[in-house]
Design a protein around this motif. Structure first.
Motif, PDB file in Angstrom:
ATOM      1  N   PHE A 105       0.807  -1.216   0.000  1.00 50.65           N
ATOM      2  CA  PHE A 105       0.000   0.000   0.000  1.00 50.65           C
ATOM      3  C   PHE A 105       0.848   1.279   0.000  1.00 50.65           C
ATOM      4  O   PHE A 105       1.968   1.306   0.500  1.00 50.65           O
ATOM      5  CB  PHE A 105      -0.914   0.022   1.235  1.00 50.65           C
ATOM      6  CG  PHE A 105      -1.981  -1.032   1.222  1.00 50.65           C
ATOM      7  CD1 PHE A 105      -3.201  -0.795   0.599  1.00 50.65           C
ATOM      8  CD2 PHE A 105      -1.759  -2.264   1.821  1.00 50.65           C
ATOM      9  CE1 PHE A 105      -4.191  -1.765   0.595  1.00 50.65           C
ATOM     10  CE2 PHE A 105      -2.744  -3.233   1.823  1.00 50.65           C
ATOM     11  CZ  PHE A 105      -3.964  -2.991   1.203  1.00 50.65           C
ATOM     12  N   ASP A 106       0.237   2.326  -0.560  1.00 50.97           N
ATOM     13  CA  ASP A 106       0.766   3.700  -0.500  1.00 50.97           C
ATOM     14  C   ASP A 106       2.175   3.810  -1.075  1.00 50.97           C
ATOM     15  O   ASP A 106       3.086   4.381  -0.452  1.00 50.97           O
ATOM     16  CB  ASP A 106       0.752   4.227   0.946  1.00 50.97           C
ATOM     17  CG  ASP A 106      -0.640   4.184   1.573  1.00 50.97           C
ATOM     18  OD1 ASP A 106      -1.604   4.502   0.850  1.00 50.97           O
ATOM     19  OD2 ASP A 106      -0.755   3.807   2.750  1.00 50.97           O
ATOM     20  N   CYS A 107       2.366   3.263  -2.257  1.00 52.63           N
ATOM     21  CA  CYS A 107       3.666   3.360  -2.935  1.00 52.63           C
ATOM     22  C   CYS A 107       3.861   4.774  -3.466  1.00 52.63           C
ATOM     23  O   CYS A 107       2.952   5.356  -4.057  1.00 52.63           O
ATOM     24  CB  CYS A 107       3.734   2.363  -4.091  1.00 52.63           C
ATOM     25  SG  CYS A 107       3.304   0.671  -3.625  1.00 52.63           S
ATOM     26  N   ASP A 108       5.060   5.325  -3.275  1.00 49.79           N
ATOM     27  CA  ASP A 108       5.350   6.670  -3.776  1.00 49.79           C
ATOM     28  C   ASP A 108       5.222   6.735  -5.297  1.00 49.79           C
ATOM     29  O   ASP A 108       4.607   7.652  -5.843  1.00 49.79           O
ATOM     30  CB  ASP A 108       6.771   7.091  -3.365  1.00 49.79           C
ATOM     31  CG  ASP A 108       6.775   7.772  -2.003  1.00 49.79           C
ATOM     32  OD1 ASP A 108       5.722   7.753  -1.338  1.00 49.79           O
ATOM     33  OD2 ASP A 108       7.834   8.300  -1.611  1.00 49.79           O
ATOM     34  N   ASP A 109       5.825   5.794  -5.991  1.00 52.81           N
ATOM     35  CA  ASP A 109       5.779   5.730  -7.447  1.00 52.81           C
ATOM     36  C   ASP A 109       5.467   4.290  -7.835  1.00 52.81           C
ATOM     37  O   ASP A 109       6.350   3.436  -7.867  1.00 52.81           O
ATOM     38  CB  ASP A 109       7.117   6.172  -8.039  1.00 52.81           C
ATOM     39  CG  ASP A 109       7.077   6.318  -9.553  1.00 52.81           C
ATOM     40  OD1 ASP A 109       6.329   5.549 -10.209  1.00 52.81           O
ATOM     41  OD2 ASP A 109       7.795   7.178 -10.097  1.00 52.81           O
ATOM     42  N   VAL A 110       4.194   4.028  -8.105  1.00 51.25           N
ATOM     43  CA  VAL A 110       3.738   2.659  -8.317  1.00 51.25           C
ATOM     44  C   VAL A 110       4.457   1.991  -9.486  1.00 51.25           C
ATOM     45  O   VAL A 110       4.939   0.851  -9.376  1.00 51.25           O
ATOM     46  CB  VAL A 110       2.209   2.613  -8.536  1.00 51.25           C
ATOM     47  CG1 VAL A 110       1.766   1.196  -8.905  1.00 51.25           C
ATOM     48  CG2 VAL A 110       1.478   3.070  -7.282  1.00 51.25           C
ATOM     49  N   GLU A 111       4.565   2.691 -10.605  1.00 49.00           N
ATOM     50  CA  GLU A 111       5.144   2.071 -11.802  1.00 49.00           C
ATOM     51  C   GLU A 111       6.640   1.816 -11.641  1.00 49.00           C
ATOM     52  O   GLU A 111       7.156   0.773 -12.065  1.00 49.00           O
ATOM     53  CB  GLU A 111       4.874   2.941 -13.035  1.00 49.00           C
ATOM     54  CG  GLU A 111       3.412   2.924 -13.469  1.00 49.00           C
ATOM     55  CD  GLU A 111       2.875   1.507 -13.669  1.00 49.00           C
ATOM     56  OE1 GLU A 111       3.583   0.669 -14.267  1.00 49.00           O
ATOM     57  OE2 GLU A 111       1.765   1.225 -13.200  1.00 49.00           O
ATOM     58  N   GLU A 112       7.339   2.746 -11.032  1.00 54.20           N
ATOM     59  CA  GLU A 112       8.770   2.542 -10.792  1.00 54.20           C
ATOM     60  C   GLU A 112       8.986   1.374  -9.820  1.00 54.20           C
ATOM     61  O   GLU A 112       9.868   0.534 -10.019  1.00 54.20           O
ATOM     62  CB  GLU A 112       9.398   3.816 -10.233  1.00 54.20           C
ATOM     63  CG  GLU A 112      10.903   3.684 -10.004  1.00 54.20           C
ATOM     64  CD  GLU A 112      11.533   4.952  -9.454  1.00 54.20           C
ATOM     65  OE1 GLU A 112      12.578   4.847  -8.784  1.00 54.20           O
ATOM     66  OE2 GLU A 112      10.972   6.047  -9.700  1.00 54.20           O
ATOM     67  N   PHE A 113       8.162   1.324  -8.763  1.00 53.14           N
ATOM     68  CA  PHE A 113       8.240   0.231  -7.802  1.00 53.14           C
ATOM     69  C   PHE A 113       7.939  -1.108  -8.492  1.00 53.14           C
ATOM     70  O   PHE A 113       8.628  -2.105  -8.298  1.00 53.14           O
ATOM     71  CB  PHE A 113       7.251   0.501  -6.663  1.00 53.14           C
ATOM     72  CG  PHE A 113       7.157  -0.608  -5.645  1.00 53.14           C
ATOM     73  CD1 PHE A 113       8.218  -1.475  -5.408  1.00 53.14           C
ATOM     74  CD2 PHE A 113       5.995  -0.771  -4.903  1.00 53.14           C
ATOM     75  CE1 PHE A 113       8.121  -2.483  -4.458  1.00 53.14           C
ATOM     76  CE2 PHE A 113       5.887  -1.784  -3.960  1.00 53.14           C
ATOM     77  CZ  PHE A 113       6.956  -2.639  -3.748  1.00 53.14           C
TER      78      PHE A 113
END
Length: 408
Positions: free
Chosen positions: A267-275
């Motif tokens: 949850f609550d990823c700063d940058d979903v696509e990069e992660f």
């Protein structure tokens, strides 16, 4: 003189009587004038027993020592198989993975074959012997015994067939071919007598247990025909090769499922696509297969993984929490996934619509649904998997009355 590789799974060699029966199949090919290399799995449930021994000793086993132990099951089977051939007057010699020249990377427990030095095998074949090789194992560059993961004997057989430029690789198993779904689970499943490498790869990657996807990859790369055969019945099996034309009118090849999966939500990823990209690279470096879904409305990633990979994935997330900057993770169990497999399914949105409608009509509560070019996958409670597979198999026209004789 042609070369044939024959692989016998754990059920096929589950007793000394079965080993003697399988040896007769090898002798038949030898009498036809073929050079024969045999790949053998551990007998019956031997590997499961060894895994239980590990869990009785420790919850955090050394991967090196675990592989050392698990590799012993195949060593028993190959020596007995070679003796069964010798008893019938056929010269034979058994090799462990390292003796057969199989070198892997260093990802213990799920290693990938990097190269095979076939010199010793070829020498024994030149002397008229049948070579019996332990499946599921190899050796790292540091000299440690490594195992290839569940289904690893399929990989060994296909990789050896490729390295030896074999004419064919026969995979003997307890089912008599590839079906539109597991016939032990779906009685109306239809046998597919001819499949392309691509379609078999798609089925295998998404959970069809009859053949390991890495085995298909080795065979496809070198154009080695794979023939899935029954160990116990003399019936036509499934030929996997590169000459099957796709039936454009029938985009669905089959239905696969995995009964026991885990879902991990981040949850609550700063940058979903990069992660997502970085996380998938981490999984790939450890040879872990995971279905990763992005839920951007909540800055959340969901990953579906096999039960045996859960602790490794949780370790990866804990180690990378500072770098990836997410708030928390939640893990869910008692889940299954069911996948409709085909080609260009993203270009056929009606397939996903039909899947959703059929599951809804059969009171299957879908927890997550996703699609790719080769699949539409639904996640549900484990108790709903039987109903889901059967309704989709029937609703998409795959039941035996619509017998499939070639890949679609």
């Amino acid at each position: 003189m042609s070369t044939i590789v024959q692989k016998f799974g754990g059920t096929s060699v589950g007793s000394t009587e079965r080993i003697k029966r399988m040896a007769e199949k090898v002798i038949q090919e030898k009498k036809k004038g073929h050079d024969v290399v045999v790949v053998v799995s551990a007998m019956g449930k031997t590997t499961d027993t060894l895994v239980k021994f590990v869990s009785d000793i420790t919850t955090k086993p050394s991967k090196r020592e675990r592989d050392m132990l698990l590799s012993t099951g195949e060593q028993v089977a190959i020596s007995l198989f070679a003796m069964a051939l010798q008893q019938r007057g056929v010269e034979a010699i058994s090799f462990t993975g390292w003796q057969a020249g199989i070198q892997t990377d260093s990802v213990l427990g799920n290693a990938h074959i990097e190269s095979i030095d076939t010199k010793r095998i070829r020498s024994e074949l030149d002397h008229g012997k049948v070579v019996v090789v332990a499946g599921f194992q190899g050796v790292t560059v540091d000299g440690d015994i490594s195992t290839l993961g569940r289904g690893g004997s399929d990989i060994t057989a296909a990789a050896l067939a490729a390295a030896l430029k074999a004419d064919r690789c026969d995979i003997f198993t307890d089912v008599d071919g590839v079906y539109t779904s597991d016939p032990r689970f779906v009685p109306k499943a239809s046998k597919i007598t001819s499949l392309s490498y691509e379609d078999m790869q798609n089925l295998a990657v998404m959970g069809a247990g009859v053949l390991h996807p890495r085995a298909v990859k080795h065979a496809k790369r070198f154009g080695i025909p794979l023939y899935i055969k029954s160990s116990f019945e003399n019936v036509t099996g499934t030929l996997i090769h590169g000459k099957v034309k796709q039936n454009e009118a029938s985009p669905v090849t089959g239905i696969t499922f995995e009964k026991a999966i885990h879902r991990v939500d981040i949850f609550d990823c700063d940058d979903v696509e990069e992660f997502r990209e970085s996380f998938m690279c981490e999984l790939a470096s450890r040879h872990i297969q995971g279905d990763v879904y992005t839920q951007s409305c909540r800055n959340t990633l969901s990953v579906l993984i096999k039960e045996e990979d859960l602790q490794e994935v949780l370790f990866i997330l804990e180690k990378g929490k500072g770098r990836w900057k997410f708030s928390r993770i939640e893990e869910r169990s008692n889940l299954s996934k069911v996948s409709v497999i085909g080609r260009n399914l993203k270009g056929r949105p009606e397939i996903k619509i039909r899947v959703c409608r059929m599951l809804l009509e059969n009171a299957v509560k879908v927890k997550l649904i996703g699609e790719s070019s080769i699949s539409v996958t639904a996640v549900m409670e484990k108790r709903d998997v039987q109903s889901a597979v059967e309704c989709l198999h029937t609703g998409l026209g795959l039941d035996y009355k619509n017998k499939i004789m070639a890949s679609m």
